[in-house]
Write a protein that holds these residues in place. Structure first.
Motif, PDB file in Angstrom:
ATOM      1  N   PHE A 237      30.587  52.845  36.812  1.00  0.00           N
ATOM      2  CA  PHE A 237      30.801  54.158  36.212  1.00  0.00           C
ATOM      3  C   PHE A 237      30.931  54.103  34.692  1.00  0.00           C
ATOM      4  N   GLN A 238      31.491  53.012  34.162  1.00  0.00           N
ATOM      5  CA  GLN A 238      31.648  52.905  32.714  1.00  0.00           C
ATOM      6  C   GLN A 238      30.596  52.013  32.071  1.00  0.00           C
ATOM      7  N   ARG A 239      29.817  51.325  32.889  1.00  0.00           N
ATOM      8  CA  ARG A 239      28.764  50.435  32.401  1.00  0.00           C
ATOM      9  C   ARG A 239      29.312  49.382  31.437  1.00  0.00           C
ATOM     10  N   ASP A 240      30.485  48.864  31.774  1.00  0.00           N
ATOM     11  CA  ASP A 240      31.151  47.886  30.908  1.00  0.00           C
ATOM     12  C   ASP A 240      31.253  46.573  31.663  1.00  0.00           C
ATOM     13  N   LEU A 241      30.250  45.734  31.493  1.00  0.00           N
ATOM     14  CA  LEU A 241      30.218  44.445  32.177  1.00  0.00           C
ATOM     15  C   LEU A 241      31.336  43.528  31.696  1.00  0.00           C
ATOM     16  N   GLY A 242      31.647  43.577  30.399  1.00  0.00           N
ATOM     17  CA  GLY A 242      32.662  42.686  29.840  1.00  0.00           C
ATOM     18  C   GLY A 242      34.040  42.923  30.423  1.00  0.00           C
ATOM     19  N   SER A 243      34.492  44.180  30.446  1.00  0.00           N
ATOM     20  CA  SER A 243      35.816  44.474  30.993  1.00  0.00           C
ATOM     21  C   SER A 243      35.880  44.184  32.479  1.00  0.00           C
ATOM     22  N   SER A 244      34.782  44.420  33.190  1.00  0.00           N
ATOM     23  CA  SER A 244      34.747  44.105  34.616  1.00  0.00           C
ATOM     24  C   SER A 244      34.984  42.617  34.854  1.00  0.00           C
ATOM     25  N   LEU A 245      34.295  41.775  34.103  1.00  0.00           N
ATOM     26  CA  LEU A 245      34.497  40.328  34.225  1.00  0.00           C
ATOM     27  C   LEU A 245      35.911  39.927  33.821  1.00  0.00           C
ATOM     28  N   LEU A 246      36.415  40.529  32.748  1.00  0.00           N
ATOM     29  CA  LEU A 246      37.724  40.154  32.226  1.00  0.00           C
ATOM     30  C   LEU A 246      38.831  40.467  33.229  1.00  0.00           C
ATOM     31  N   PHE A 247      38.841  41.678  33.775  1.00  0.00           N
ATOM     32  CA  PHE A 247      39.935  42.085  34.656  1.00  0.00           C
ATOM     33  C   PHE A 247      39.925  41.299  35.968  1.00  0.00           C
ATOM     34  N   PHE A 248      38.746  41.118  36.543  1.00  0.00           N
ATOM     35  CA  PHE A 248      38.698  40.380  37.812  1.00  0.00           C
ATOM     36  C   PHE A 248      39.017  38.904  37.598  1.00  0.00           C
ATOM     37  N   GLY A 249      38.490  38.311  36.527  1.00  0.00           N
ATOM     38  CA  GLY A 249      38.803  36.916  36.228  1.00  0.00           C
ATOM     39  C   GLY A 249      40.267  36.710  35.936  1.00  0.00           C
ATOM     40  N   LEU A 250      40.880  37.653  35.216  1.00  0.00           N
ATOM     41  CA  LEU A 250      42.312  37.578  34.926  1.00  0.00           C
ATOM     42  C   LEU A 250      43.132  37.575  36.208  1.00  0.00           C
ATOM     43  N   PHE A 251      42.794  38.454  37.127  1.00  0.00           N
ATOM     44  CA  PHE A 251      43.535  38.522  38.390  1.00  0.00           C
ATOM     45  C   PHE A 251      43.379  37.228  39.183  1.00  0.00           C
ATOM     46  N   LEU A 252      42.176  36.673  39.213  1.00  0.00           N
ATOM     47  CA  LEU A 252      41.958  35.431  39.957  1.00  0.00           C
ATOM     48  C   LEU A 252      42.786  34.285  39.381  1.00  0.00           C
ATOM     49  N   VAL A 253      42.815  34.174  38.053  1.00  0.00           N
ATOM     50  CA  VAL A 253      43.582  33.101  37.412  1.00  0.00           C
ATOM     51  C   VAL A 253      45.059  33.220  37.761  1.00  0.00           C
ATOM     52  N   ALA A 276      27.941  41.078  41.969  1.00  0.00           N
ATOM     53  CA  ALA A 276      26.964  40.936  40.894  1.00  0.00           C
ATOM     54  C   ALA A 276      25.540  41.091  41.416  1.00  0.00           C
ATOM     55  N   LEU A 277      25.267  40.503  42.590  1.00  0.00           N
ATOM     56  CA  LEU A 277      23.927  40.624  43.170  1.00  0.00           C
ATOM     57  C   LEU A 277      23.614  42.070  43.535  1.00  0.00           C
ATOM     58  N   ALA A 278      24.585  42.753  44.131  1.00  0.00           N
ATOM     59  CA  ALA A 278      24.372  44.158  44.498  1.00  0.00           C
ATOM     60  C   ALA A 278      24.173  45.021  43.250  1.00  0.00           C
ATOM     61  N   ALA A 279      24.971  44.764  42.209  1.00  0.00           N
ATOM     62  CA  ALA A 279      24.832  45.540  40.972  1.00  0.00           C
ATOM     63  C   ALA A 279      23.471  45.308  40.332  1.00  0.00           C
ATOM     64  N   TYR A 280      22.985  44.083  40.389  1.00  0.00           N
ATOM     65  CA  TYR A 280      21.665  43.787  39.821  1.00  0.00           C
ATOM     66  C   TYR A 280      20.569  44.540  40.565  1.00  0.00           C
ATOM     67  N   GLN A 281      20.705  44.640  41.872  1.00  0.00           N
ATOM     68  CA  GLN A 281      19.677  45.305  42.669  1.00  0.00           C
ATOM     69  C   GLN A 281      19.738  46.822  42.545  1.00  0.00           C
ATOM     70  N   LEU A 282      20.936  47.383  42.344  1.00  0.00           N
ATOM     71  CA  LEU A 282      21.105  48.829  42.428  1.00  0.00           C
ATOM     72  C   LEU A 282      21.127  49.544  41.082  1.00  0.00           C
ATOM     73  N   PHE A 283      21.534  48.854  40.011  1.00  0.00           N
ATOM     74  CA  PHE A 283      21.774  49.554  38.746  1.00  0.00           C
ATOM     75  C   PHE A 283      20.879  48.987  37.650  1.00  0.00           C
ATOM     76  N   GLY A 284      20.149  49.883  37.001  1.00  0.00           N
ATOM     77  CA  GLY A 284      19.182  49.459  36.003  1.00  0.00           C
ATOM     78  C   GLY A 284      19.797  48.840  34.778  1.00  0.00           C
ATOM     79  N   HIS A 285      20.992  49.330  34.329  1.00  0.00           N
ATOM     80  CA  HIS A 285      21.582  48.780  33.104  1.00  0.00           C
ATOM     81  C   HIS A 285      22.041  47.338  33.316  1.00  0.00           C
ATOM     82  N   VAL A 286      22.477  47.011  34.553  1.00  0.00           N
ATOM     83  CA  VAL A 286      22.850  45.619  34.834  1.00  0.00           C
ATOM     84  C   VAL A 286      21.607  44.746  34.874  1.00  0.00           C
ATOM     85  N   ARG A 287      20.569  45.237  35.528  1.00  0.00           N
ATOM     86  CA  ARG A 287      19.318  44.479  35.613  1.00  0.00           C
ATOM     87  C   ARG A 287      18.718  44.259  34.223  1.00  0.00           C
ATOM     88  N   ASN A 288      18.851  45.246  33.340  1.00  0.00           N
ATOM     89  CA  ASN A 288      18.338  45.103  31.980  1.00  0.00           C
ATOM     90  C   ASN A 288      19.077  44.008  31.215  1.00  0.00           C
TER      91      ASN A 288
END
Length: 467
Positions: A237-253, A276-288
């Motif tokens: 919804f926000q098209r923010d790949l960086g924050s998505s990686l940051l928040f999930f990685g932070l929780f895992l650590v 990540a695979l689903a996002a690549y297949q479904l959303f053009g901005h991720v695939r780009n």
């Protein structure tokens, strides 16, 4: 006073003396870089060097004396490292301002960044002064979690949030704009730490054993699935790949540190890979983003394309080992170099040597925060310090990895270097929290010996009387 107390007092005075020396070096980096920019671009030292240097020194000294009186046992390395990074960032932003002014597109980002630094130092002082004991924050576990979710949702509110550079992560209030996700990451660390302190025993229980790995029980997957869904929501919804990686990685650590179960990172990586695979297949901005990462030269003339990445790679290649020198490169050719690609600007004019020095400074921040976590006496403080260290480590990895082509571009800012008030203010608050936890962890326990009780030592006498 006992011999132990005298020795600790001597060590404490030596530590503060070392911090003052490091602060002088940090100011020399910031003010010296500002002077070098003027010499390299205009052939003379900037006329405002006295005012600029005096204001920068005043901010750093205010932060130092706040720690000296409100948190005297705080880690003495943190503030000098942060001051050096912030000063260098101001100088590089000023260099880019001069280049844009010469091209007929004047900006004054450096002055605005200095104002944001002033606000950041003010919040640093307020955080250290008001949060006298970090354990108080544990009372606001669920409030912090709710606040983090609300902040992350604010950019999606019609009329309040707006899209910038393809990502909808900003809100505008009157003439001011703000990135609420920067503050959300601080609240998220507090919320996750408080939750894990209460529930880590249940989360640490093993479920099924697969090969040599103990996987968690299915009933305990709720928190990680919730964070996975939140991260995917930010990505979609926000098209923010960086924050998505940051928040999930932070929780895992933080989950792995709290439970010491290797099964949690494995489950997290599997969920991340599937998402990540689903996002690549479904959303053009991720695939780009992924396509640009795989073959940047093929997308250099497209919009959105790889022009920013390619210019940054060319600039760093031209800079080589020692760089072109301030004023001798063309970092202004990189779009939005003062924000997303400031590492590329540093690599062009200061070379690989300058980039490695910057990475070493970030490594010191992470190392000191992790050391604070190791010596902290309470579980909540350990997890908060670990989470804040993970924030810096993950953010720097994601930013530098994207700029250098190691991973797809994400759009995060480089802490303390990049232009951006939201990021700068939030990072000063993070350092204040780490300093407060380190003060609590390094503070020596009271001397309970009868000799100390008879010397008039107030703290020791009070403790003995309570006995």
């Amino acid at each position: 006073m006992s011999q132990t107390g005298a020795l600790m007092g001597f060590v404490h005075r030596r530590r503060r003396g070392a911090e003052l020396f490091l602060l002088v070096l940090a100011l020399a980096v910031g003010i010296g870089a500002y002077a070098a920019v003027g010499l390299g671009v205009d052939g003379e030292v900037p006329v405002d060097i006295v005012g600029y240097g005096g204001w920068l020194a005043a901010l750093v000294l205010v932060a130092h004396f706040t720690l000296r009186f409100a948190a005297p046992y705080a880690d003495p390395v943190l503030l000098p490292v942060v001051a050096a990074l912030n000063g260098l960032g101001l100088a590089v932003i000023h260099r880019l301002d001069l280049a844009k002014e010469a091209a007929g597109k004047p900006h004054d980002y450096a002055q605005q960044q200095l104002i944001w630094m002033t606000l950041g130092v003010a919040l640093f002082v307020g955080t250290v002064a008001l949060v006298r004991d970090h354990r108080v924050l544990q009372r606001f576990t669920y409030t912090s979690g709710l606040g983090a979710v609300v902040l992350l949702l604010l950019p999606l509110v019609p009329g309040l949030g707006y899209r910038n550079f393809g990502a909808q992560i900003w809100i505008r209030v009157g003439p001011f704009s703000f990135q609420p996700g920067e503050l959300a990451k601080v609240l998220l660390v507090v919320a996750v730490a408080g939750y894990l302190v209460l529930h880590r025993d249940a989360l640490a229980l093993a479920g099924r054993r697969l090969l040599f790995l103990d996987l968690p029980r299915g009933r305990d997957l709720g928190p990680i699935l919730m964070m996975w869904g939140l991260s995917l929501g930010i990505l979609v919804f926000q098209r923010d790949l960086g924050s998505s990686l940051l928040f999930f990685g932070l929780f895992l650590v933080m989950l792995y540190v709290a439970t010491e179960r290797a099964g949690w990172p494995v489950v997290g990586l599997l969920l991340f890979s599937a998402g990540a695979l689903a996002a690549y297949q479904l959303f053009g901005h991720v695939r780009n983003r992924v396509n640009i990462w795989l073959d940047p030269m093929a997308y250099i003339d497209q919009t959105p394309g790889s022009g920013q990445l390619v210019e940054g790679l060319f600039g760093m290649g031209w800079g080589g080992l020692i760089g072109r020198g301030f004023g001798e490169g063309r970092p202004d050719r990189i779009p939005v170099a003062e924000s997303d690609f400031i590492i590329a600007a540093i690599g062009e004019e200061l070379g690989l040597t300058g980039v490695m020095a910057v990475l070493l400074l970030y490594g010191l921040i992470v190392e000191r925060a992790l050391r604070t976590a190791l010596i902290c006496r309470d579980g909540f403080g350990k997890l908060v310090a670990t989470g804040l260290a993970a924030v810096f480590a993950l953010q720097v990895f994601v930013v530098v990895g994207g700029v250098t082509g190691l991973i797809p571009l994400t759009g995060l800012t480089t802490p303390f270097l990049s232009y951006g008030g939201s990021s700068l203010v939030a990072n000063w608050v993070i350092i204040a929290l780490v300093a407060r936890i380190s003060d609590q962890a390094r503070r020596p326990p009271p001397d309970l010996s009868p000799e100390a009780a008879g010397t008039g030592d107030d703290d020791a006498t009070q403790v003995v009387k309570l006995r």
